[in-house]
Design an enzyme around this catalytic site. Sequence first.
Site, short mmCIF file in Angstrom:
data_model
loop_
_atom_site.label_atom_id
_atom_site.label_comp_id
_atom_site.label_asym_id
_atom_site.label_seq_id
_atom_site.Cartn_x
_atom_site.Cartn_y
_atom_site.Cartn_z
N ARG A 21 0.72 -1.27 0.04
CA ARG A 21 0.00 -0.06 0.03
C ARG A 21 0.83 1.21 -0.10
NH1 ARG A 21 -3.69 -3.27 3.12
NH2 ARG A 21 -2.59 -2.57 5.11
N SER A 38 -1.54 -16.45 5.57
CA SER A 38 -2.39 -15.31 6.04
C SER A 38 -3.77 -16.33 6.59
CB SER A 38 -2.91 -14.43 5.05
OG SER A 38 -3.60 -13.42 5.63
N CYS A 42 -5.78 -18.46 15.19
CA CYS A 42 -6.79 -18.45 16.37
C CYS A 42 -7.88 -19.18 16.47
CB CYS A 42 -6.84 -16.94 16.81
SG CYS A 42 -5.42 -16.06 16.62
N ILE A 278 17.50 -5.25 8.17
CA ILE A 278 16.60 -6.51 8.56
C ILE A 278 15.87 -5.87 9.95
CG2 ILE A 278 16.47 -8.81 9.55
CD1 ILE A 278 19.42 -9.15 8.44
N TYR A 279 14.55 -6.11 9.76
CA TYR A 279 13.34 -5.68 10.73
C TYR A 279 12.98 -7.19 11.09
CZ TYR A 279 13.72 -0.80 9.49
OH TYR A 279 14.12 0.45 9.27
N GLY A 282 6.54 -10.00 15.62
CA GLY A 282 5.79 -11.08 15.83
C GLY A 282 6.20 -11.94 17.18
N TYR A 427 -25.33 3.41 29.14
CA TYR A 427 -26.13 2.62 30.17
C TYR A 427 -27.62 2.39 29.80
CZ TYR A 427 -29.24 1.38 34.04
OH TYR A 427 -30.13 1.21 34.73
N LYS A 435 -23.73 2.56 37.34
CA LYS A 435 -22.42 2.53 37.92
C LYS A 435 -21.72 1.09 37.02
CE LYS A 435 -23.03 4.92 42.17
NZ LYS A 435 -23.35 4.61 43.35
P1 FAD Z 1 3.11 -16.96 12.50
O1 FAD Z 1 1.68 -16.27 12.41
O2 FAD Z 1 3.14 -18.09 13.35
O3 FAD Z 1 3.57 -16.95 11.32
C1 FAD Z 1 4.92 -17.36 11.40
C2 FAD Z 1 5.28 -18.19 9.68
O4 FAD Z 1 6.49 -18.26 9.58
C3 FAD Z 1 4.67 -19.83 10.03
O5 FAD Z 1 3.79 -20.05 9.22
C4 FAD Z 1 5.85 -20.49 9.83
O6 FAD Z 1 5.54 -21.52 8.73
C5 FAD Z 1 6.59 -19.51 8.79
N1 FAD Z 1 8.15 -19.65 8.95
C6 FAD Z 1 8.87 -19.88 10.08
N2 FAD Z 1 10.50 -19.95 9.43
C7 FAD Z 1 10.45 -19.76 8.14
C8 FAD Z 1 11.57 -19.82 7.35
N3 FAD Z 1 12.77 -20.03 7.58
N4 FAD Z 1 11.17 -19.82 6.00
C9 FAD Z 1 9.76 -19.65 5.61
N5 FAD Z 1 8.81 -19.61 6.41
C10 FAD Z 1 9.10 -19.63 7.70
N6 FAD Z 1 -3.28 -15.30 19.54
C11 FAD Z 1 -4.37 -14.45 19.99
O7 FAD Z 1 -3.82 -13.02 20.22
N7 FAD Z 1 -5.47 -14.79 20.36
C12 FAD Z 1 -5.61 -15.92 20.08
O8 FAD Z 1 -6.75 -16.55 20.26
C13 FAD Z 1 -4.70 -16.96 19.67
N8 FAD Z 1 -5.18 -18.25 19.41
C14 FAD Z 1 -4.16 -19.14 18.92
C15 FAD Z 1 -4.57 -20.47 18.54
C16 FAD Z 1 -3.50 -21.43 18.20
C17 FAD Z 1 -3.87 -22.76 17.94
C18 FAD Z 1 -2.09 -20.77 17.68
C19 FAD Z 1 -1.08 -21.79 17.10
C20 FAD Z 1 -2.03 -19.46 17.98
C21 FAD Z 1 -2.82 -18.58 18.67
N9 FAD Z 1 -2.41 -17.36 18.86
C22 FAD Z 1 -3.42 -16.53 19.36
C23 FAD Z 1 -1.24 -16.69 18.77
C24 FAD Z 1 -0.90 -16.10 17.38
O9 FAD Z 1 -1.51 -16.96 16.39
C25 FAD Z 1 0.54 -15.77 17.08
O10 FAD Z 1 0.64 -14.88 18.29
C26 FAD Z 1 0.71 -15.14 15.92
O11 FAD Z 1 0.34 -15.81 14.65
C27 FAD Z 1 2.19 -14.51 15.70
O12 FAD Z 1 2.45 -14.14 14.38
P2 FAD Z 1 3.75 -14.50 13.77
O13 FAD Z 1 3.70 -13.69 12.39
O14 FAD Z 1 5.00 -14.01 14.54
O15 FAD Z 1 4.04 -15.92 13.64
#
Ligand code: FAD
Length: 566
Positions: A21, A38, A42, A278-279, A282, A427, A435
Amino acid sequence: MKYIIVGAVAGGASTAARLRRLDEHAEIIIFEKGEYISYANCGLPYYIGDVIKDRNKLFVQTAASFNLRFNIDVRVTTEVLSIDPIAKSIKAIKQSTGEIYEERYDKLILSPGAEPLRPPLPGINSEGIFTLRNVKDTDYIKSYVQQKHIKKAIVIGAGFIGLEMAENFYDLGLHVSIIEMGNQILAPVDFPIAAIVQQHIRSKGVALYLNTAVTGFNKINNKIEVSLNNGVVLTADVVILSIGVRPDTRLAVQAGLKTGTARGIWVNEYLQTSDASIYAVGDAIEFENPITGQSMITYLAGPANKQGRICANNVALGNVQKYHGSINTAIVKVFDITMGTAGTASKHLKTAGINHIVSTTHNGSHAAYYPNAKQMTIQVAFSPTDGRLLSAQVAGYDGVDKRLDILSSYIKQNKTIYDLIEFEHGYAPPYSSAKDPVNMAGFVAENILLERLKIFYWNEVANIKPADVLIDVRRKDEYDAGKIADAINIPVDEIRNRLEEIPKENTIYIYCEAGQRGYLAQRILRQNGFENVYNLSGGYHTWSVATEESGAAIKITKPVAETVEA
Ligand code: FAD
């Protein structure tokens, strides 16, 4: 400009979309080692439990739709193996062909997430023992449960995901046991709040084993024997291991990026790692907690998604937006009850050496005279000097999410308990009371801070000395139904006429059901010359739930019906 992103779920996909964007002409490549991008992490437990019936609903985007809408080169089933920060390139493997190739970047964004812990226990790799992180795990678990006609499930670890899995298995009609090594479920919250949820879990007939560790597994025919450290062996058809996660820092470490004290990837306030190109965002990063000042990892989807947006702004526009850290606001539905938390729990404030006062209030979710009002418990922790709100935990059956989000936003903005008093809400009887429970939490906290109300806590009852006076100010029928120790009963409406029964020189401890009548009784006594009067915070309700559960937590249960079947 050429941007490469590693990880295409919460943080990665969010960063990629925002980057596009901001920069229509950049080359953006996103690598994902899994098959899907994507998706709704959760939502996975609810798909297993058939609450979400359509698997396609889990996918916010597919590689094709993401490419179409954002013109992003999405490379699924392609794992980034290494980073060369000097050459500004990555090496990746295309899993379908085994081809390894290099790709150069101007800026690299890491969002590799966290991986579930799988300790090296005997038999842990037996069939039927699962962790849950992604769609692949979900598909395995779901088809295993469907095909093997599963009847009994064991969930190891009573954190957010473990409890969600327990509920979803239960809803599928399975017999569910939960095993937790700690003395309470939901480690981020304080014991009395966890205790409320524990009692609800037990009320469903789910077996909850606290202070219990798993020592190994043994697969016999189609059953998995789960050995516990108390000598008991449970059996199950399926086991979910949900004992925690750790940040996936492999790429960062290999590239020589700095990691921090919490063992996550170190980033500055612009989410930039120790390498300026590098940033990272998560679950893999650590950041200063705004309340304790200590570095910590936040494993939550909201912060990961919002960091993605901030990170993209900084990558595309040049460090323009600071990230201010997360107060770990989280919410979980456990059967019919909801528990939410924001800020730093009292036990963690203690560990961090932060002085605070805790106050617990119980109120109706809406006006009592309107049908279906449900009890809601709010526990707040605040600074004894300026009243700054440090944490809030809410448990109840209705309207918990609303109150949690209000309290969370006050904590995030460094507001005080005085702000809770002034909180203005919409309310009408179906929604709240004139309250709101949030106001009530503020009123009580203010009374404590200004010493209009002196309190004692459920776990201090044992400190009451024989010379002290313990008064139950509830109605006689409530007192007869259950009291604390050898409390005497003087209902609050009688106390003005029975002052001569109470010795003025002694320390007086008062309790009612929820704390409100006790407060009134204390005001009457103190204005009649009784100096040392203390009211039980959260009242008999908090005391009875927490006391019962602390007994259950200490006791190591030897289940009879659950021992290994011949
Ligand atoms: P992720 O969303 O896990 O994405 C990381 C991705 O990187 C993965 O798909 C992985 O395959 C990929 N990857 C890793 N290393 C490499 C590599 N070397 N090369 C290519 N790809 C790679 N949080 C909430 O706030 N509320 C909830 O209700 C909740 N429920 C959850 C339920 C479950 C079952 C799980 C597993 C998590 C839940 N979470 C919840 C946590 C939330 O999903 C994570 O905090 C969030 O997804 C983190 O985002 P992320 O981008 O850091 O990692």
